[in-house]
Design a protein around this motif. Structure first.
Motif, short mmCIF file in Angstrom:
data_model
loop_
_atom_site.label_atom_id
_atom_site.label_comp_id
_atom_site.label_asym_id
_atom_site.label_seq_id
_atom_site.Cartn_x
_atom_site.Cartn_y
_atom_site.Cartn_z
N GLU A 1 -3.72 6.57 -3.17
CA GLU A 1 -3.46 5.43 -2.29
C GLU A 1 -4.25 4.20 -2.74
OE1 GLU A 1 -4.12 6.81 1.68
OE2 GLU A 1 -2.09 7.65 1.85
N SER A 2 -5.46 4.40 -3.22
CA SER A 2 -6.24 3.29 -3.76
C SER A 2 -5.53 2.70 -4.98
CB SER A 2 -7.64 3.79 -4.15
OG SER A 2 -8.37 2.78 -4.80
N ASP B 1 -6.35 10.15 -1.49
CA ASP B 1 -7.14 8.92 -1.32
C ASP B 1 -7.13 8.10 -2.61
OD1 ASP B 1 -7.73 9.53 1.27
OD2 ASP B 1 -9.77 10.24 0.87
N ARG B 2 -7.28 8.78 -3.72
CA ARG B 2 -7.30 8.08 -5.01
C ARG B 2 -5.92 7.52 -5.34
NH1 ARG B 2 -10.50 10.68 -10.18
NH2 ARG B 2 -10.72 8.76 -11.39
N SER C 1 0.84 -1.19 0.00
CA SER C 1 0.00 0.00 0.00
C SER C 1 0.88 1.24 0.00
CB SER C 1 -0.92 0.00 1.23
OG SER C 1 -0.14 0.06 2.41
#
Length: 206
Positions: A140-141, A137-138, A11
């Motif tokens: 990390e996704s 957030d995007r 991640s």
């Protein structure tokens, strides 16, 4: 699989994960040059990482960045083309017999040139727009998706000479890479044009 342990993050911000691999490319290229290391193991690790990294980018990262309009078709296609060119240089490197020959050294430097050129362009033309246009957030996704695919390929083994040759053939079939004959012909035309220009320049000096 390789005797050299390649980090397998699961991640993180996809941009930072890709940059980490770029630094790892540099380290492995350096290991391939050293005379006091296991060059064969370094070559195998570099090959596996280059292929896993690129395939995961093409499957998970580039399409998402294009959908988000962080990059356009040109950047995506150019990135894929440079991956294919790296694979061509990689295949020549893998096919160099032994690790202490002039052929090995020459193939390594050809590969290093292709890898360093692509990494620089990707950081400027793809990663910078991603940093500006995608939320953390995007990113990390996307990091999870990219790392998962990359790690899967590393576990399976993805960079034998046969596998790399198949990737090159696929790039030609898909029009990402021109057939070798066509590129050789284009290079010959360019060389002839340069020679003609040189002749004209020399004549003008007389």
């Amino acid at each position: 699989m390789t005797d050299i342990e390649i980090p397998r993050p699961t991640s993180g911000d996809v941009i930072e994960l890709i940059l980490d691999d770029h630094r790892l490319f540099e380290n492995l290229l350096r290991e391939c040059r050293r005379s006091d290391t296991d060059r064969a193991a370094a070559r195998e690790a570099l090959a596996e990482l280059l292929v896993a990294h690129a395939v995961a980018e093409e499957e998970k990262v580039y399409p998402e960045l294009r959908r988000a309009r962080a990059i356009g078709a040109h950047e995506e296609e150019h990135g894929e083309e440079e991956h294919a060119e790296i694979n061509e240089a990689l295949l020549a490197f893998l096919e160099a017999k032994g690790t202490d020959t002039k052929k090995y050294d020459a193939a390594l430097e050809e590969l290093a040139t292709a890898v360093n050129h692509h990494a620089g362009e990707e950081e400027t033309d793809i990663l910078n727009p991603a940093r500006e246009d995608l939320s953390i957030d995007r990113r990390e996704s996307l990091g999870v998706a990219w790392a998962t695919r990359r790690n899967q390929l590393l576990e399976e083994g993805c960079a034998s000479a046969e596998q790399v040759a198949a990737l090159i053939a696929e790039a030609v079939d898909e029009g990402v890479l021109a057939p070798e004959e066509a590129r050789e012909e284009a290079d010959a035309v360019k060389d002839a044009a340069k020679e003609k220009a040189k002749e004209i320049e020399e004549a003008a000096k007389k």
